[in-house]
Design an enzyme around this catalytic site. Sequence first.
Site, mmCIF file in Angstrom:
data_model
loop_
_atom_site.group_PDB
_atom_site.id
_atom_site.type_symbol
_atom_site.label_atom_id
_atom_site.label_comp_id
_atom_site.label_asym_id
_atom_site.label_seq_id
_atom_site.Cartn_x
_atom_site.Cartn_y
_atom_site.Cartn_z
ATOM 1 N N ARG A 25 113.707 71.629 153.636
ATOM 2 C CA ARG A 25 112.233 71.571 153.714
ATOM 3 C C ARG A 25 111.652 72.891 154.242
ATOM 4 O O ARG A 25 110.627 72.889 154.945
ATOM 5 C CB ARG A 25 111.769 70.407 154.583
ATOM 6 C CG ARG A 25 112.236 69.035 154.091
ATOM 7 C CD ARG A 25 111.501 68.553 152.853
ATOM 8 N NE ARG A 25 110.214 67.961 153.106
ATOM 9 C CZ ARG A 25 109.994 66.655 153.315
ATOM 10 N NH1 ARG A 25 110.953 65.804 153.322
ATOM 11 N NH2 ARG A 25 108.791 66.206 153.503
ATOM 12 N N ARG A 38 98.522 74.897 149.719
ATOM 13 C CA ARG A 38 98.410 73.448 149.535
ATOM 14 C C ARG A 38 96.957 73.041 149.346
ATOM 15 O O ARG A 38 96.639 72.167 148.551
ATOM 16 C CB ARG A 38 99.023 72.775 150.761
ATOM 17 C CG ARG A 38 98.785 71.308 150.923
ATOM 18 C CD ARG A 38 99.751 70.519 150.072
ATOM 19 N NE ARG A 38 99.837 69.131 150.487
ATOM 20 C CZ ARG A 38 98.968 68.191 150.146
ATOM 21 N NH1 ARG A 38 97.931 68.478 149.392
ATOM 22 N NH2 ARG A 38 99.136 66.938 150.549
ATOM 23 N N ASP A 75 109.665 67.459 144.619
ATOM 24 C CA ASP A 75 109.936 66.333 145.514
ATOM 25 C C ASP A 75 110.902 65.383 144.828
ATOM 26 O O ASP A 75 110.972 65.334 143.597
ATOM 27 C CB ASP A 75 108.637 65.594 145.874
ATOM 28 C CG ASP A 75 108.847 64.715 147.101
ATOM 29 O OD1 ASP A 75 108.745 65.233 148.227
ATOM 30 O OD2 ASP A 75 109.169 63.520 146.944
HETATM 31 C C1 CP3 Z 1 112.917 61.501 151.422
HETATM 32 C C2 CP3 Z 1 112.464 62.774 150.749
HETATM 33 C C3 CP3 Z 1 111.181 62.991 150.144
HETATM 34 N N1 CP3 Z 1 111.189 64.274 149.635
HETATM 35 C C4 CP3 Z 1 112.400 64.881 149.901
HETATM 36 C C5 CP3 Z 1 113.215 63.938 150.555
HETATM 37 C C6 CP3 Z 1 114.658 64.150 150.924
HETATM 38 C C7 CP3 Z 1 114.830 65.048 152.098
HETATM 39 C C8 CP3 Z 1 114.331 64.464 153.381
HETATM 40 O O1 CP3 Z 1 114.843 63.403 153.784
HETATM 41 O O2 CP3 Z 1 113.491 65.101 154.008
HETATM 42 C C9 CP3 Z 1 112.845 66.218 149.515
HETATM 43 C C10 CP3 Z 1 111.881 67.328 149.478
HETATM 44 N N2 CP3 Z 1 110.523 67.298 149.680
HETATM 45 C C11 CP3 Z 1 110.014 68.551 149.549
HETATM 46 C C12 CP3 Z 1 111.066 69.423 149.196
HETATM 47 C C13 CP3 Z 1 110.772 70.866 148.797
HETATM 48 C C14 CP3 Z 1 111.670 71.935 148.978
HETATM 49 C C15 CP3 Z 1 111.945 72.366 150.405
HETATM 50 O O3 CP3 Z 1 112.902 71.785 150.994
HETATM 51 O O4 CP3 Z 1 111.309 73.292 150.901
HETATM 52 C C16 CP3 Z 1 112.243 68.674 149.186
HETATM 53 C C17 CP3 Z 1 113.662 69.139 148.926
HETATM 54 C C18 CP3 Z 1 108.611 68.953 149.710
HETATM 55 C C19 CP3 Z 1 107.667 68.066 150.407
HETATM 56 N N3 CP3 Z 1 107.532 66.707 150.242
HETATM 57 C C20 CP3 Z 1 106.488 66.250 150.995
HETATM 58 C C21 CP3 Z 1 105.922 67.358 151.704
HETATM 59 C C22 CP3 Z 1 104.687 67.300 152.606
HETATM 60 C C23 CP3 Z 1 103.516 66.980 151.765
HETATM 61 C C24 CP3 Z 1 102.245 67.739 152.064
HETATM 62 O O5 CP3 Z 1 102.201 68.985 151.964
HETATM 63 O O6 CP3 Z 1 101.266 67.051 152.328
HETATM 64 C C25 CP3 Z 1 106.640 68.486 151.334
HETATM 65 C C26 CP3 Z 1 106.401 69.910 151.776
HETATM 66 C C27 CP3 Z 1 106.016 64.831 151.026
HETATM 67 C C28 CP3 Z 1 107.032 63.775 151.137
HETATM 68 N N4 CP3 Z 1 108.071 63.576 150.264
HETATM 69 C C29 CP3 Z 1 108.841 62.503 150.693
HETATM 70 C C30 CP3 Z 1 108.239 61.983 151.853
HETATM 71 C C31 CP3 Z 1 108.757 60.802 152.652
HETATM 72 C C32 CP3 Z 1 107.104 62.753 152.103
HETATM 73 C C33 CP3 Z 1 106.055 62.486 153.160
HETATM 74 C C34 CP3 Z 1 106.532 62.853 154.502
HETATM 75 C C35 CP3 Z 1 105.985 64.172 154.889
HETATM 76 O O7 CP3 Z 1 104.757 64.300 154.770
HETATM 77 O O8 CP3 Z 1 106.761 65.041 155.324
HETATM 78 C C36 CP3 Z 1 110.060 62.018 150.018
#
Ligand code: CP3
Length: 344
Positions: A25, A38, A75
């Site tokens: 992340r 964003r 994602d």
């Molecule tokens: C379970 C999971 C998700 N997404 C992901 C997982 C597996 C890894 C982990 O367990 O963290 C994987 C993921 N999500 C994102 C990436 C991008 C690449 C990186 O790692 O930089 C990756 C590899 C961007 C993201 N995915 C998300 C964000 C934040 C969203 C925003 O900018 O508002 C980002 C940068 C949103 C997201 N996406 C997901 C959730 C539960 C959420 C909301 C929680 C949160 O807000 O952090 C599902």
Amino acid sequence: MTSVRKLLKVLEGEAVTPPPIWLMRQAGRYLPEYRATRSQANGFLDLCYTPDLAVEVTMQPIRRFGLDASILFSDILVIPDALERNVRFVEGEGPRMDPISAEEIANLPKPEIARKLGPVFETVRRLRGDLPEETALLGFCGAPWTVATYMIAGRGTPEQAPARLFAMNHPDEFLKLLDAISELSAEYLVQQLDAGADALQIFDSWAGVLSETDFDRFCVRPMKRIVDLVRAARPGARIIGFAKGAGALLEDYRERTGVDCVGLDWTVPRSLARRIQQGGAVQGNLDPLLMVAGGRALDEGIDRVMSDLSEGPFIFNLGHGITPQADPENVTRLVERVRGWRRA
Ligand SMILES: Cc1c2[nH]c(c1CCC(=O)O)Cc1[nH]c(c(CCC(=O)O)c1C)Cc1[nH]c(c(CCC(=O)O)c1C)Cc1[nH]c(c(C)c1CCC(=O)O)C2
């Protein structure tokens, strides 16, 4: 063929000093430049599906910290989105989608992956052109179990109880769902490789809530199925498997799934981590909260991980994703310390 990309050497089983470093992340809300980009997007999925913006946020942590690997910005929930589950990200709450029923699983659509996810492949192509030669580019997807937990509950849930209950009540449909996700994900990963990804990571973030039997049926087998499908299409594909919370069940995870590298969360004991490393590359496993704490706690944590794992094939990473509360200065400090580290 030896590569200038250190991470790929490690995935071939080589010990590289200092180890390559990247952070799960690494593009995200802890970076002010991410928040700025964003705010130009029309919601989170629009950010994932707009190559100009997705390339920009992927490059941000590379420019700022000079990390050894970049991970495609997307994602894991784009797969349910391709399966028409009406995925959306609610500000301040997290992901939502329409919960899938047993009847709907019997009639899942078979989407043409490039139709919805074409922009993701375009992002990968552009990134390989823009990244420094020495920076590895990782593609990724979610593991079927973790993706299924969201598809069944329609949201994130404590201990993934709705998905576990569904698997108890509808075992055949549940396995069918895992199979459908595995096939679609394998196709998605192959197209990421074809677009220019150097290696792949598969995130099984919720592996840690399963019994030994269910870990075998819901995590190990679908993971092996994806690895086999990807390698049948693209022999030699390099794959990192991250099964968070799986603990002692990780002991033979590499042998049973065929992954090249085993991701370790921060709770994995050193003795187990070292045993797993006897079989090949490992990645991890600094407590992500140390990126909030900083200071002496961070330095000691880094030294501990380096002293435990840096002699074998090793990729430095956190034990899970970096959080929005992390201080970017601590990432700078981390990268410097890992690159300058010497055994005392
Ligand atoms: C379970 C999971 C998700 N997404 C992901 C997982 C597996 C890894 C982990 O367990 O963290 C994987 C993921 N999500 C994102 C990436 C991008 C690449 C990186 O790692 O930089 C990756 C590899 C961007 C993201 N995915 C998300 C964000 C934040 C969203 C925003 O900018 O508002 C980002 C940068 C949103 C997201 N996406 C997901 C959730 C539960 C959420 C909301 C929680 C949160 O807000 O952090 C599902």
